[in-house]
Design a protein around this motif. Sequence first.
Motif, PDB file in Angstrom:
ATOM      1  N   TYR A 378      45.994  67.875  74.028  1.00  0.00           N
ATOM      2  CA  TYR A 378      45.452  66.614  74.272  1.00  0.00           C
ATOM      3  C   TYR A 378      44.998  65.785  73.215  1.00  0.00           C
ATOM      4  O   TYR A 378      45.153  64.563  73.249  1.00  0.00           O
ATOM      5  CB  TYR A 378      44.567  66.903  75.399  1.00  0.00           C
ATOM      6  N   ASP A 379      44.380  66.558  72.503  1.00  0.00           N
ATOM      7  CA  ASP A 379      43.473  65.750  71.130  1.00  0.00           C
ATOM      8  C   ASP A 379      44.616  65.186  70.344  1.00  0.00           C
ATOM      9  O   ASP A 379      44.520  64.094  69.888  1.00  0.00           O
ATOM     10  CB  ASP A 379      42.624  66.912  70.550  1.00  0.00           C
ATOM     11  N   ILE A 380      45.543  66.104  69.966  1.00  0.00           N
ATOM     12  CA  ILE A 380      46.706  65.576  69.167  1.00  0.00           C
ATOM     13  C   ILE A 380      47.506  64.205  69.707  1.00  0.00           C
ATOM     14  O   ILE A 380      47.426  63.234  69.075  1.00  0.00           O
ATOM     15  CB  ILE A 380      47.864  66.410  68.707  1.00  0.00           C
ATOM     16  N   VAL A 381      47.570  64.205  71.019  1.00  0.00           N
ATOM     17  CA  VAL A 381      48.531  63.231  71.652  1.00  0.00           C
ATOM     18  C   VAL A 381      47.367  62.141  71.486  1.00  0.00           C
ATOM     19  O   VAL A 381      47.839  60.838  71.576  1.00  0.00           O
ATOM     20  CB  VAL A 381      48.919  63.666  73.224  1.00  0.00           C
ATOM     21  N   LEU A 382      46.244  62.292  71.965  1.00  0.00           N
ATOM     22  CA  LEU A 382      45.223  61.179  72.071  1.00  0.00           C
ATOM     23  C   LEU A 382      45.275  60.428  70.720  1.00  0.00           C
ATOM     24  O   LEU A 382      45.147  59.222  70.467  1.00  0.00           O
ATOM     25  CB  LEU A 382      43.774  61.752  72.235  1.00  0.00           C
ATOM     26  N   ALA A 383      45.264  61.332  69.585  1.00  0.00           N
ATOM     27  CA  ALA A 383      45.094  60.705  68.142  1.00  0.00           C
ATOM     28  C   ALA A 383      46.432  59.791  68.076  1.00  0.00           C
ATOM     29  O   ALA A 383      46.293  58.780  67.343  1.00  0.00           O
ATOM     30  CB  ALA A 383      44.894  61.842  67.332  1.00  0.00           C
ATOM     31  N   ILE A 384      47.669  60.294  68.473  1.00  0.00           N
ATOM     32  CA  ILE A 384      48.795  59.647  68.056  1.00  0.00           C
ATOM     33  C   ILE A 384      48.894  58.323  68.894  1.00  0.00           C
ATOM     34  O   ILE A 384      49.216  57.361  68.481  1.00  0.00           O
ATOM     35  CB  ILE A 384      50.136  60.308  68.481  1.00  0.00           C
ATOM     36  N   CYS A 385      48.334  58.203  70.091  1.00  0.00           N
ATOM     37  CA  CYS A 385      48.179  57.101  71.049  1.00  0.00           C
ATOM     38  C   CYS A 385      47.268  56.179  70.277  1.00  0.00           C
ATOM     39  O   CYS A 385      47.599  54.715  70.551  1.00  0.00           O
ATOM     40  CB  CYS A 385      47.876  57.468  72.427  1.00  0.00           C
ATOM     41  N   ALA A 386      46.293  56.445  69.851  1.00  0.00           N
ATOM     42  CA  ALA A 386      45.077  55.837  69.159  1.00  0.00           C
ATOM     43  C   ALA A 386      45.845  55.199  68.003  1.00  0.00           C
ATOM     44  O   ALA A 386      45.552  53.766  67.789  1.00  0.00           O
ATOM     45  CB  ALA A 386      44.018  56.542  68.930  1.00  0.00           C
ATOM     46  N   SER A 387      46.518  55.921  67.369  1.00  0.00           N
ATOM     47  CA  SER A 387      47.094  55.201  66.016  1.00  0.00           C
ATOM     48  C   SER A 387      48.095  54.100  66.300  1.00  0.00           C
ATOM     49  O   SER A 387      48.338  53.388  65.586  1.00  0.00           O
ATOM     50  CB  SER A 387      47.611  56.607  65.164  1.00  0.00           C
ATOM     51  N   GLN A 388      48.612  54.276  67.530  1.00  0.00           N
ATOM     52  CA  GLN A 388      49.505  53.364  67.823  1.00  0.00           C
ATOM     53  C   GLN A 388      49.277  52.030  68.857  1.00  0.00           C
ATOM     54  O   GLN A 388      49.941  51.422  69.192  1.00  0.00           O
ATOM     55  CB  GLN A 388      50.873  53.925  68.393  1.00  0.00           C
ATOM     56  N   GLY A 389      47.947  52.153  69.099  1.00  0.00           N
ATOM     57  CA  GLY A 389      47.303  50.939  69.714  1.00  0.00           C
ATOM     58  C   GLY A 389      47.665  51.049  71.250  1.00  0.00           C
ATOM     59  O   GLY A 389      47.569  50.140  71.808  1.00  0.00           O
ATOM     60  N   GLU A 390      47.943  52.422  71.853  1.00  0.00           N
ATOM     61  CA  GLU A 390      48.351  52.477  73.073  1.00  0.00           C
ATOM     62  C   GLU A 390      47.059  52.746  73.955  1.00  0.00           C
ATOM     63  O   GLU A 390      46.505  53.736  74.301  1.00  0.00           O
ATOM     64  CB  GLU A 390      49.226  53.739  73.372  1.00  0.00           C
ATOM     65  N   SER A 391      46.329  51.780  74.347  1.00  0.00           N
ATOM     66  CA  SER A 391      45.062  51.668  74.906  1.00  0.00           C
ATOM     67  C   SER A 391      45.195  52.420  76.236  1.00  0.00           C
ATOM     68  O   SER A 391      44.123  52.906  76.611  1.00  0.00           O
ATOM     69  CB  SER A 391      44.531  50.314  74.982  1.00  0.00           C
ATOM     70  N   GLY A 392      45.988  52.144  76.888  1.00  0.00           N
ATOM     71  CA  GLY A 392      46.358  52.582  78.279  1.00  0.00           C
ATOM     72  C   GLY A 392      46.274  54.269  78.332  1.00  0.00           C
ATOM     73  O   GLY A 392      45.706  54.785  79.126  1.00  0.00           O
ATOM     74  N   ALA A 393      47.043  54.809  77.278  1.00  0.00           N
ATOM     75  CA  ALA A 393      47.254  56.124  77.421  1.00  0.00           C
ATOM     76  C   ALA A 393      45.995  56.597  76.797  1.00  0.00           C
ATOM     77  O   ALA A 393      45.648  57.639  77.397  1.00  0.00           O
ATOM     78  CB  ALA A 393      48.462  56.434  76.376  1.00  0.00           C
ATOM     79  N   VAL A 394      45.207  56.008  75.945  1.00  0.00           N
ATOM     80  CA  VAL A 394      44.069  56.611  75.293  1.00  0.00           C
ATOM     81  C   VAL A 394      42.841  56.609  76.636  1.00  0.00           C
ATOM     82  O   VAL A 394      42.267  57.627  76.827  1.00  0.00           O
ATOM     83  CB  VAL A 394      43.443  55.749  74.308  1.00  0.00           C
ATOM     84  N   SER A 395      42.855  55.610  77.649  1.00  0.00           N
ATOM     85  CA  SER A 395      42.140  55.695  78.495  1.00  0.00           C
ATOM     86  C   SER A 395      42.467  56.706  79.228  1.00  0.00           C
ATOM     87  O   SER A 395      41.548  57.314  80.019  1.00  0.00           O
ATOM     88  CB  SER A 395      42.188  54.141  79.341  1.00  0.00           C
TER      89      SER A 395
END
Length: 501
Positions: A378-395
């Motif tokens: 979960y943490d890795i995917v969270l970091a990837i989504c954050a780096s790509q500016g995917e705010s919905g996925a981060v939330s």
Amino acid sequence: MASALALTSLGNLRFCYQLYQYRVVYRHFAVGACSGPAISTLCNKKSRFILPIRSKAREFRLFNSVELDPFLTSGDEEEMSDGFFEAIEELERMAREPSDILEEMNDRLSARELQLVLVYFSQEGRDSWCALEVFEWLKKENRVDKETMELMVSIMCGWVKKLIEGENDVAEVVDLLVDMDCVGLKPNFSMMEKVISIYWEMRKKEQAILFIKEVLRRGIAYSEDDGDEHRGGPTGYLAWKMMEEGNFRGAVKLVIHLRESGLKPEIYSYFIALTALVKELNEFTKAIRKLKGFSRAGLIAELNEGQNVELIEKYQSDLLAEGMKLSNWVVQDGSSSLHGLVHEKLLAMYICAGRGLQAERQLWELKFMGKEVDRYFYDIVLAICASQGESGAVSRLLTTLEAASSTSKRKSLSWLLRGYIKGGNFGDAAKTVTRMLQSGMYPDYLDRVAVLQGLRKRIQQSGNLETYLMLCKSLSDAELVGPCLVYMYIKRYNLWIVKML
């Protein structure tokens, strides 16, 4: 003492096969349904001389090959009874059915002597079919113990090796496996491994692939070894051998090629191919990272030019398409119990490719199936989504932190922070630092410095001070920085603005 016996070879291959055809017509037992050329190829073309029957005992020592060492001892020659030599004589005459001869002499032959009968007829120049017939009789009489089974497998391995070393056609090797099955010696996975390994060690990779194709085409069944149920079968084993050599893409292409050729590889070979694909993606990502480092150091040209980017993206897209193809075949051909493994492989694949949204989807798929996924993913995917500016996925992913411990929350927020830093999203990174401080968590020193440096660069570009000042105040309140002197020069008015925090 048995009388002398004229030992005659079976002559040439044609005579061997004719003899087999004779048995098919005039003898009625299971081995008659088997194909003959594979065993016939093992017959020796040299003639033999008349020898006393007792001298045959010494021939066992000459035939003591590496595979048979565990079965022959120095005392075997002395332990052989007259009944053993009489059985050999009768079997070589071929005047009666081997089963009739063995039935008649059953009480006179020990289990050890029956094993040595197998060894005798497995020698080059002997009637190899007789060895199979003897083994078939032993199976019928329920006299095949573990040692006898191991002996027969060793004999068969020796025959297989001779066929391969003799440059015989792949079909003949497969014929031999069919012959084994006909006499009740079902090839196990270790036997398949042995054949593939011999081809592989002799650098005959194309023949190894042809062997697997022939096995799949004929639908030859094999028994699973204990504890080896997920090893992938012949296809998976060859793919694993390729993967072991670092040829990850070759392993993937092998499985796909066999499937698209109309054959049906074992289900678990798809998982081995998916593992190879994940490794290939991982190595590819590492290589791109190194190239970018060389580019920043001025050692090579920029990679961000059009053609280079297109080639990189195309290669990665091709790998992902192959991964989807393999996973779809598992879903089509396998049971529903395998779907969780499919999503796990796809999760690893998308993480290596840096595809945040697709990776997030696999996490939810696994969650809906009731499979527990380690927090680390979960943490890795969270970091990837954050780096790509995917705010919905981060939330969405942050909702999984509600029931997490404070230690897990700190780790997850640290991953989120680093994702924002990597993607250059310093405004969101500053908010994450503030959130951590408010929750009593202290971000790592290097992470704090990276956010401040990124905000300073942004001030120079946009002139927006607010986010920087708020972060400095939060860090100062938490006593993570000393007093800050913030200054700004307005050139138009020749004015310096200085503020102490």
